[in-house]
Motif scaffolding. Structure first.
Motif, PDB file in Angstrom:
ATOM      1  N   UNK A  58       0.866  -1.174   0.000  1.00 15.23           N
ATOM      2  CA  UNK A  58       0.000   0.000   0.000  1.00 15.23           C
ATOM      3  C   UNK A  58       0.905   1.228   0.000  1.00 15.23           C
ATOM      4  N   UNK A  59       0.692   2.096  -0.956  1.00 16.58           N
ATOM      5  CA  UNK A  59       1.549   3.270  -1.018  1.00 16.58           C
ATOM      6  C   UNK A  59       0.802   4.396  -1.715  1.00 16.58           C
ATOM      7  N   UNK A  60       1.328   5.570  -1.666  1.00 18.69           N
ATOM      8  CA  UNK A  60       0.606   6.712  -2.238  1.00 18.69           C
ATOM      9  C   UNK A  60       0.312   6.518  -3.722  1.00 18.69           C
ATOM     10  N   UNK A  62       0.315   8.578  -6.010  1.00 23.93           N
ATOM     11  CA  UNK A  62       1.122   9.369  -6.933  1.00 23.93           C
ATOM     12  C   UNK A  62       2.555   8.847  -7.044  1.00 23.93           C
ATOM     13  N   UNK A  63       2.746   7.615  -6.682  1.00 25.94           N
ATOM     14  CA  UNK A  63       4.072   7.006  -6.808  1.00 25.94           C
ATOM     15  C   UNK A  63       4.488   7.007  -8.285  1.00 25.94           C
ATOM     16  N   UNK A  67       9.621   4.448  -8.745  1.00 24.52           N
ATOM     17  CA  UNK A  67       9.488   4.181  -7.314  1.00 24.52           C
ATOM     18  C   UNK A  67       8.649   2.930  -7.079  1.00 24.52           C
ATOM     19  N   UNK A  94      16.200   3.737   1.724  1.00 26.89           N
ATOM     20  CA  UNK A  94      15.995   5.131   1.355  1.00 26.89           C
ATOM     21  C   UNK A  94      14.512   5.461   1.310  1.00 26.89           C
ATOM     22  N   UNK A  95      13.729   4.535   0.773  1.00 30.62           N
ATOM     23  CA  UNK A  95      12.297   4.800   0.626  1.00 30.62           C
ATOM     24  C   UNK A  95      11.576   4.785   1.966  1.00 30.62           C
ATOM     25  N   UNK A  96      11.971   3.886   2.804  1.00 30.11           N
ATOM     26  CA  UNK A  96      11.259   3.757   4.078  1.00 30.11           C
ATOM     27  C   UNK A  96      11.949   4.481   5.223  1.00 30.11           C
ATOM     28  N   UNK A  97      13.116   4.960   4.992  1.00 29.94           N
ATOM     29  CA  UNK A  97      13.840   5.600   6.067  1.00 29.94           C
ATOM     30  C   UNK A  97      14.180   4.609   7.162  1.00 29.94           C
TER      31      UNK A  97
ATOM     32  N   UNK B   1       9.758  13.188  -1.313  1.00 30.52           N
ATOM     33  CA  UNK B   1       8.298  13.163  -1.343  1.00 30.52           C
ATOM     34  C   UNK B   1       7.777  11.779  -0.933  1.00 30.52           C
ATOM     35  N   UNK B   2       8.138  10.791  -1.722  1.00 32.86           N
ATOM     36  CA  UNK B   2       7.649   9.448  -1.426  1.00 32.86           C
ATOM     37  C   UNK B   2       8.154   8.963  -0.070  1.00 32.86           C
ATOM     38  N   UNK B   3       9.382   9.312   0.203  1.00 30.34           N
ATOM     39  CA  UNK B   3       9.967   8.871   1.461  1.00 30.34           C
ATOM     40  C   UNK B   3       9.126   9.338   2.639  1.00 30.34           C
ATOM     41  N   UNK B   5       6.014  10.309   2.619  1.00 27.58           N
ATOM     42  CA  UNK B   5       4.682   9.714   2.622  1.00 27.58           C
ATOM     43  C   UNK B   5       4.717   8.272   3.105  1.00 27.58           C
ATOM     44  N   UNK B   6       5.719   7.559   2.701  1.00 29.34           N
ATOM     45  CA  UNK B   6       5.782   6.150   3.067  1.00 29.34           C
ATOM     46  C   UNK B   6       5.973   5.937   4.559  1.00 29.34           C
ATOM     47  N   UNK B   7       6.599   6.892   5.187  1.00 32.80           N
ATOM     48  CA  UNK B   7       6.818   6.736   6.619  1.00 32.80           C
ATOM     49  C   UNK B   7       5.483   6.650   7.361  1.00 32.80           C
TER      50      UNK B   7
END
Lengths: 140, 208
Positions: A58-60, A62-63, A67, A94-97, B1-3, B5-7
């Motif tokens: 599940x993700x935004x 507007x990905x 991405x 990087x994507x999830x921090x 941006x995505x980073x 939001x994904x958090x």
């Protein structure tokens, strides 16, 4: 699903059930894109009377395609349980921090040697001398 | 941006199972190592470096090979210090948030485990000295009692080796070392003869 058609869904298969390209996607009420396997379902661990799709991401909505593909790759590899090329790991982090916490342990021990107290040795020697003296007394 | 939001997308993290990912995507390769022998060079390091350590034991000899049972510590004396450290290779962005502690196992009466003070700056990282049985006064942390690793002393990281300058709370060097993690088992005459309990020392770190 127009969003699904626009995304680069190549080489995607469910690594749990093994079905090829059984996936579908949709945008939910929160505007988030939901990607899941439609081939099989399994009991919902929260409610066994219901079923849930095998896997979903599940993700935004507007990905970007890039991405999205990165996430699909990551998801794919995760479920294969394999450590793949580091580029995917880096993307994931990087994507999830994500910051991964690890512990490394090592056992340690030793042996203690306790010397006999000196006084015991002296007493022992003293006793031995007494014995010796007794046995060496003249018999005359 | 995505980073960003994904958090906030909890379901994604749940799906990916970050607990499992801790292991599946554990990209850094860790190796316990130890230095032995006379201090050499500047900054000082051991003459010999032992790699791939799976155990380190406190002994009455400074080496990585003698069985501890073959080199007992006389009651009332101390072990040689063990100068161990961690080496990180593999793929990672950085290593950070290091902690070091004795985390399990109970040492008996008359045994005191001493360890390094927290490293809070490059200037106070433990400096290698030739191992001896003299009580090392720089080991100011009493590690005798096991504690949670979160309460361990801070560890710094850097390039080149545990002895090198430039240690910091995090390191992005492709080959990263922790600072030295010296320990010494100190005993009294009241210590029981025989093998001590096996204790576990832990180095915790984060990678990303």
């Amino acid at each position: 699903m127009p969003e699904e058609q626009q995304l680069p869904l190549k080489d995607i298969y469910c690594t749990k059930c093994g079905e090829e390209t059984p996936h579908a996607g949709s945008v939910d009420d929160n505007g988030e894109f939901v990607f899941h396997c439609t081939a099989k379902a399994e009991p919902d661990p929260k409610d066994e009377t219901k079923e849930v799709a095998h896997h979903f991401i599940k993700f935004p909505a507007d990905v970007t395609p890039e991405e999205f593909q990165a996430l699909v790759d990551i998801h794919h590899f995760h479920n294969e349980g394999q450590v793949q090329a580091s580029v995917q790991q880096d993307k994931l982090r990087a994507l999830l921090g994500v910051s991964l916490q690890n512990v490394e342990t090592i056992p340690s021990a030793g042996t203690v040697e306790v010397a006999q107290p000196q006084i015991s040795e002296e007493l022992k020697n003293s006793q031995e001398q007494v014995v010796d003296t007794t046995t060496e007394q003249p018999t005359s | 941006m995505l980073n960003t939001q994904l958090k906030n997308v909890v379901s994604l993290k749940s799906c990916l199972g970050l607990g499992k990912i801790d292991r599946l995507y554990h990209a850094a390769t860790f190796d316990w190592q130890s230095d032995h022998g006379a201090a050499t060079g500047s900054p000082a390091k051991g003459t010999t470096r032992s790699t791939g350590r799976t155990e380190v034991n406190w002994k009455n000899i400074d080496d990585s090979t003698t069985a501890y049972s073959a080199s007992p510590i006389s009651g009332g004396n101390n072990s040689f210090e063990i100068w161990m450290f961690g080496k990180f290779t593999g793929t990672f962005n950085q290593i950070l948030a290091g902690k070091f502690a004795h985390t399990s196992g109970t040492l008996g009466t008359g045994l005191t485990l001493k360890g390094p003070a927290a490293t809070t700056g490059d200037g106070d990282r433990p400096l290698y000295t030739t191992p001896s049985t003299t009580a090392n006064s720089t080991l100011t942390t009493d590690m005798t009692t096991a504690i949670a690793i979160g309460s361990g002393v801070a560890v710094f990281f850097g390039a080149t080796g545990p002895e090198a300058t430039g240690k910091a709370a995090s390191s992005t060097n492709a080959t990263t070392y922790s600072n030295y993690l010296p320990t010494q088992l100190q005993t009294t005459t009241g210590a029981a003869a025989g093998d001590t309990a096996t204790v576990t020392n832990t180095l915790q770190y984060q990678e990303n």
